[in-house]
Design an enzyme around this catalytic site. Structure first.
Site, PDB file in Angstrom:
ATOM      1  N   HIS A  62      56.459  33.158  25.947  1.00  0.00           N
ATOM      2  CA  HIS A  62      56.733  32.675  27.302  1.00  0.00           C
ATOM      3  C   HIS A  62      57.325  33.770  28.183  1.00  0.00           C
ATOM      4  O   HIS A  62      57.895  33.484  29.227  1.00  0.00           O
ATOM      5  CB  HIS A  62      57.692  31.488  27.258  1.00  0.00           C
ATOM      6  N   HIS A 216      52.744  25.406  25.226  1.00  0.00           N
ATOM      7  CA  HIS A 216      52.439  25.770  23.839  1.00  0.00           C
ATOM      8  C   HIS A 216      51.003  25.434  23.513  1.00  0.00           C
ATOM      9  O   HIS A 216      50.675  25.064  22.402  1.00  0.00           O
ATOM     10  CB  HIS A 216      53.360  25.031  22.871  1.00  0.00           C
ATOM     11  N   GLY A 387      18.562  58.043  53.789  1.00  0.00           N
ATOM     12  CA  GLY A 387      17.461  58.092  54.745  1.00  0.00           C
ATOM     13  C   GLY A 387      17.784  57.665  56.152  1.00  0.00           C
ATOM     14  O   GLY A 387      16.880  57.386  56.939  1.00  0.00           O
ATOM     15  N   ASP A 388      19.050  57.623  56.486  1.00  0.00           N
ATOM     16  CA  ASP A 388      19.380  57.170  57.839  1.00  0.00           C
ATOM     17  C   ASP A 388      20.113  58.232  58.657  1.00  0.00           C
ATOM     18  O   ASP A 388      20.711  57.910  59.690  1.00  0.00           O
ATOM     19  CB  ASP A 388      20.201  55.883  57.788  1.00  0.00           C
TER      20      ASP A 388
END
Lengths: 549, 549
Positions: A62, A216, A387-388
């Site tokens: 815990h 648990h 490609g731009d």
């Protein structure tokens, strides 16, 4: 390996070792087989004469409970069992003997049979030794209606804090027990999980979303099917508020939002936002967490604890503590807003800006050259990038053309013109190239403004491009044409000579096959051989257009 | 639903809303589309005249970075992009304008192209407005040898802290930048993950364990196959220490142990223990975390950052801050140990203990009765529990028999005899019944010691059994025979009458089909009908044996 563990049997001792190595604690000798951690500065014959010692503990798994809550103003010590299993009577009794002075000792115990019995017997034996021991059993889980023995879950952390605060104030044992028990009556908790907890060494198991589970790995009381964090929070809120309402409890609340194990901080943030939205700031006055406060190993789930925000609780929960895992109590409020200042530099892009014919004409030539180069640049870029490049350069040229036609660029004052071009490129050109060129012109404008020299200004701009962009000459980028051209200008050479330097630099990129930065960095070397970098090509064309008066 | 999100597009704003609702921040109006959070108490014309403002930010998905680090002594504000994407130039510039006073503003930027460019252009534009802005680029990742642009990862949080501390001391901007850059040169970080981060709305993907990943889900530089947390830590430590050693850096270190997203607190504890064990306390002088400090959504992994523990760093990193996500710098040390006091009450189980013939004989009769009842009790228990009630009672009886034969039980002084029996039962009988009966005898011993009345003492013991065990008469437990027998004694009736009361109570359990506690609580009602509870049966036999003088 699917989780970061060593031998399953070592997990608990390793965690406690790490906790004790990074906080002022002392621990029971490992050979004793007992897992007891105590505040290093606590002495039962010293502080313990006037202050109640507060102990808690239970099964491990815990964490940060319980060792993370040891500190001034919270727990005096903690006793850990093995994973999900209560510590032994002997361990609890040894811890009591270690901390309990004349002021006595409070045991904070979660309502699970093993814990109740082992802590209970230890308390009875301690009483047999004339030690003044009291116990409070936390049973905050509201999952099972009319449960004879509701489980103790995340609300336990609030009891640690209240009891620790009262103890630090010198409150007598009986009063602390009474007030801790009163706190237990005033709060409720409920959890939901999307997966079970997996013991170290065991495979993780997906479970249907479940409401009302324990810490648990007990199965939840109800399978649910939330479609969103909001629905999950609503499914927890409704029965929780009903259970509290049945006890005549109402807001405004202190809310504790607990990560049961492996929720991301992002999920916990979304759940916190959902809680605040569903209950409102006037109802969620204070928030503790979101944080892993009482976990169930790696369970993917959360629990919510609500407690009316009465003055006593607020005082106790907001008091300082040195316990490392206590996340603090934070007041909530609707966020204050401000109106961000996003003005453009209007001087740089003004209406009816003064025009210098020669400079305007030069800009026009650059614009035309870039528009004409679009297809060729795109083709080059297709071999080394996405490609731009041509399209991107054209958007920049178009934006400048539009501003020029509207007489919004001051072509008489180069610093203003550069600043204006910088704004246009960052806004309208897009991509890394747009930002990089914007940096070039913006930095050049500032330099020109200060020092008045064009070659120096361009050089300053190119240096910033390198600093922010991270590329160097030789990396197949615009810089391979820009740097030689500007160096040429700095040597006092003509625009025509600078244009030749740019062209040579651009051509040379066809032989550069290793790209460390820029668009070509992710392309195989063989694909680059013989291909001019489109950015460098564009720069060469710009300088050629400028030179071609 | 496999994670607690609402609409994927809302995650970032929800998280920031929760952050701003629980900390003293002000935020840019949502309509602006900009995600800027600023310390509420910061005023650029007030503190900003003498103190440098420190801004950081970048893509979201790294929470608690960066908003969680806003506070006195750390960041003045933060700018968030969307998930894994840099904030816009406009957002960064607006934040600079909001916080930058005469003392200037430092931007702490992680080394990713988008962040460098957008923060860089914003800085240049701010400089164009005569704002005094400097930038430090954090590139702490050592994953890629000789990387031209190492990534900025968890070490960035250390730069926030150093810069924020220096700013709070009134250090001038240039000096803060220099010292922040020096810090960047002195540290290194490396991460390992067992899974990729999953964007909200996308399915989680398992990935082979990878070393040297980024915080934007970039693939790691190397697939690895650790078999344990120790191996995982060793795989991170080796290249990290080599990289630092190449830069002439050595320990003792400050270590930052970062949960990349969905590690459990238990795993992080094991990793922390492993780090401390592998490097030793003299090499890991300070630890920050383990905690989620710079996450990558729900990535299941961790990163380690090392920095030499020089005085300046220790001072800066241990200075107080109000930033909610800063976990503090904690000195490490080998845990101090104490020897737990586990002594038994030797008076209760002494050698050559005085013997009262009649009492010893009564005890012998009880022992015989329980031994003879073993099979019958086991058979009863097989119908309602795990079939070991008889065996369990016999171990208790055997332990008492052994002590009696060795003359270690003082049968002359009932308080001592009861305390002794209590010790024997908790140690040797085992199970819940052993602890419960031990509680009965231990509490009865204490009461007998104080008040001297046997019936009262037994009643006090039974009350404790109920308080700790959680059962009531009617729950099909030992209490159903014990309570009527003790009530009979309290009415002044004879042992024979008490035995009859116990027998009647035991018989009545055959009609009890609803069990709220004890062994039968998990058994269907139909299986209980007509079956006497074995615990109650044992009690009846004990009283019958006592009465049968």
């Amino acid at each position: 390996m699917d989780r970061f563990y060593n031998a399953p049997g070592d997990v608990v001792d390793e965690i406690l070792h790490a906790a004790a190595a990074t906080a002022p604690l002392r621990v029971a000798e490992p050979d004793s087989g007992l897992r007891i951690l105590i505040r290093k500065d606590w002495n039962k014959t010293d502080q313990g004469r006037h202050q109640v010692a507060v102990l808690s503990g239970g099964g491990a798994g815990h964490e940060p409970a319980h060792a993370g809550y040891i500190g001034e103003g919270m727990l005096t010590g903690a006793i850990s069992g093995s994973l999900f299993a209560s510590p032994s009577v002997e361990a609890v009794l040894a811890a009591i003997r270690e901390v309990c002075g004349d002021a006595g000792c409070l045991l904070v115990v979660k309502n699970y049979t093993g814990d109740r019995l082992n802590f209970g017997l230890a308390a009875e034996r301690a009483r047999g030794e004339s030690l003044n021991v009291a116990m409070v059993i936390v049973a905050d889980d509201v999952a099972i209606e009319n449960a004879p023995q509701p489980r103790g879950i995340a609300g336990t952390v609030l009891v640690h804090k209240l009891a620790g605060y009262l103890a630090s104030q010198g409150t007598p044992l009986d009063e602390i027990r009474e007030r801790a028990e009163a706190l237990c009556q005033r709060m409720g908790s409920l959890g939901m999980a999307l997966s079970a907890a997996a013991q170290p060494g065991q495979a993780a198991t997906q479970r249907s979303p479940e409401l009302g589970l324990g810490i648990h790995n007990e199965t939840g009381t109800r399978q649910v099917d939330p479609k969103s964090a909001d629905e999950a929070m609503a499914l927890v809120l409704e029965p929780l508020r009903n259970a509290l309402s049945d006890r005549q409890l109402s807001g405004p609340w202190i809310a504790l939002l607990n990560d049961l194990g492996s929720c991301s901080t992002q999920e916990m943030g979304v759940l916190a936002a959902s809680l605040l939205r569903q209950l409102g700031f006037d109802q969620v006055m204070y928030l503790i967490g979101p944080a892993p406060l009482m976990t169930s190993l790696d369970m993917h789930g959360f629990s919510l604890t609500l407690l009316p925000a009465d003055d006593e609780s607020v005082t106790a929960l907001s008091a300082p503590t040195t316990a490392p895992a206590w996340p603090g109590l934070r007041a909530t409020q609707a966020p204050t807003q401000f109106s961000p200042d996003t003005h453009q530099d209007h001087e740089a892009l003004a209406d009816d800006a003064p025009q210098d014919e020669k400079t305007s004409a030069a800009l026009e030539r650059v614009i035309d050259a870039l528009r004409q180069a679009r297809e060729e640049l795109d083709a080059l870029d297709a071999k080394s990038g996405d490609g731009d490049a041509g399209a991107s350069m054209q958007s920049g040229a178009d934006a400048i053309a539009k501003a020029l036609a509207a007489r919004r660029l001051n072509t008489e004052a180069l610093p203003l013109m550069f600043a204006g071009i910088g704004q246009l490129l960052s806004r309208d050109m897009g991509g890394s190239s747009g930002v990089l060129l914007s940096i070039l012109f913006t930095a050049a404008a500032a330099s020109l403004d200060r020092r008045g020299k064009l070659d120096e200004a361009l050089n300053a701009g190119v240096e910033k491009m390198q600093a922010y962009g991270g590329a160097q000459p030789g990396d197949r980028t615009m810089l391979d044409a820009l740097v030689p051209a500007i160096e040429s200008l700095q040597r006092g050479e003509s625009l025509a000579q600078a244009a030749r330097a740019a062209r040579d630099g651009a051509q040379a990129t066809a032989q550069l096959v290793r790209a460390n930065a820029g668009r070509s960095a992710y392309v195989p070397e063989s694909a680059l051989k013989g291909v001019v970098d489109p950015g460098a090509e564009a720069v060469a064309r710009v300088f050629e257009a400028l030179a071609n008066e």
